[in-house]
Write a protein that holds these residues in place. Structure first.
Motif, PDB file in Angstrom:
ATOM      1  N   SER A  78       0.797  -1.236  -0.056  1.00 47.28           N
ATOM      2  CA  SER A  78      -0.172  -0.188  -0.122  1.00 47.28           C
ATOM      3  C   SER A  78       0.818   1.324  -0.090  1.00 47.28           C
ATOM      4  CB  SER A  78      -0.929   0.081   1.144  1.00 47.28           C
ATOM      5  OG  SER A  78      -0.194  -0.309   2.287  1.00 47.28           O
ATOM      6  N   THR A  80       2.089   4.407  -1.304  1.00 41.92           N
ATOM      7  CA  THR A  80       1.710   5.105  -2.473  1.00 41.92           C
ATOM      8  C   THR A  80       2.874   5.493  -3.374  1.00 41.92           C
ATOM      9  OG1 THR A  80       1.916   7.201  -1.108  1.00 41.92           O
ATOM     10  CG2 THR A  80      -0.272   5.883  -1.158  1.00 41.92           C
ATOM     11  N   ARG A  92      -4.958   0.672  -2.770  1.00 45.46           N
ATOM     12  CA  ARG A  92      -5.420   2.078  -2.347  1.00 45.46           C
ATOM     13  C   ARG A  92      -6.665   1.979  -1.298  1.00 45.46           C
ATOM     14  NH1 ARG A  92      -1.088   5.236  -4.176  1.00 45.46           N
ATOM     15  NH2 ARG A  92      -0.714   4.566  -6.435  1.00 45.46           N
TER      16      ARG A  92
END
Length: 354
Positions: A78, A80, A92
């Motif tokens: 996760s 980003t 996301r």
């Protein structure tokens, strides 16, 4: 006012003054504390924790579970700053959950959860020609969501087909009924490491799958296996949540604890005719699905029409830990779209925490 009434009024005022003066004395000592009240509801953690970095494996079969392509080791993160790739899926966070209906709602549903094109290679059996799968993952406070899409192709003996009639019975002769079974099913497997598994760091799902059966390499090693099948689980709205353990030989995967009932039971493969049928079935038979609330014993005295069909599997709605993963799938022009939803923490020891 008379003297008597004046005196009575004067005495009333004096009495009231005494009461007021008497009530304004020093405060006495505090009394003992009361009993402890009941515990209130837990507070809400306003911080949504991201999905921890994990690795998982993908297996995809077309028509037969003996011929798999797959990606042995896919990174789920996760972060980003990470870029989706051929072996990497970036989860996301979503404020609004996607609709799990097997229909790709695109960015309108999945927001910034970009689909990764995961490269699929031959894993076991004959190569079925499927070269890639689109995978996207999202999460919120409670759930993790996944979408897996792949397109079947014409390759060797494989052809695109919505295989949702596994081992369907067919009556080949009405005068002297001869019942035969035909039909395979498509399959998607997602494997997760629950404990440290020997070889997982290098081989991923190949560490628990030898090409035909699932088992972990050593005692005490456990894997979490999600199995979607285009007949056996397709009609239930769930996929099969399984646990894989160690065994010297043979398959060591089984539905998670508390399974009642199973997803499907098969008419006896050794029988020369169906064991069950839909209650009140017409002479031309019926199609899939055959649900647990509508089946009855096969009527051997019924005059069946030529090519009458009877489902070879009975579909059940699962319960217990094996029912953790909701799933819905659609097939369109050769492409399967399978969408999943599962609690990030089920509270069951046989489920990976996401």
């Amino acid at each position: 006012m008379s003297v008597g009434k004046s005196f009575v009024a004067f005495m009333a005022i004096c009495y009231l003054a005494i009461l007021i003066i008497g009530c304004t004395g020093d405060q006495g000592p505090a009394g003992p504390g009361g009993f402890i009240g009941t515990e209130g509801p837990p507070g809400q953690n306003l911080v949504i924790s991201p999905v921890a970095d994990r690795t998982f494996g993908i297996l995809v079969a077309n028509s037969t579970a003996s011929d798999f392509v797959g990606a042995a080791k896919v990174i789920l993160t996760s972060d980003t700053n990470s870029i989706p790739g051929s072996d990497r899926v970036v989860a996301r966070r979503l404020d609004t959950a996607p609709v799990i209906d097997g229909i790709d709602g695109g960015d309108a549903e999945w927001g910034s959860a970009v689909a990764s094109t995961i490269t699929l290679d031959s894993i076991a059996g004959k190569y079925n020609g499927i070269t890639s799968a689109l995978v996207r993952t999202a999460y919120d406070r409670q759930y993790v969501y996944m979408q897996v899409k792949w397109t079947e192709v014409t390759f060797d003996s494989f052809a695109p087909s919505k295989d949702v009639n596994k081992l369907m019975w067919s009556c080949d002769s009405a005068s002297t009924p001869v019942w035969v079974r035909s039909g395979g099913e498509d399959m998607l497997c997602l494997g997760w490491q629950l404990t440290t598994i020997t070889g997982w760091s290098t081989d991923g799902i190949k560490a628990i799958f030898d090409g035909s059966v699932f088992r972990t390499p050593a005692s005490g090693e456990i894997a979490d296996l999600w199995v979607w099948q285009s007949t056996e689980t397709y009609y239930s709205g769930f996929l099969g949540d399984k646990v894989v353990r160690y065994a010297d030989a043979g398959d060591a995967s089984q539905f998670d604890a508390g399974t009642l009932p199973a997803f499907a039971i098969e008419n006896s493969a050794t029988s020369s005719k169906p064991t069950y049928m839909r209650s009140g079935s017409p002479a031309e038979g019926t199609s899939y699905p055959l649900y647990s609330y509508e089946f009855t014993k096969f009527d051997t005295k019924k005059t069946w029409k030529n090519h009458a069909t009877i489902p070879g599997y009975i579909s059940f709605i699962p319960s217990g830990s094996t029912a953790d993963v909701r799933s819905t799938a659609t097939y369109d022009n050769g492409t399967w779209t399978v969408e999943l939803r599962r609690l990030r923490q089920t509270g069951n020891g046989d489920d990976t925490v996401l």
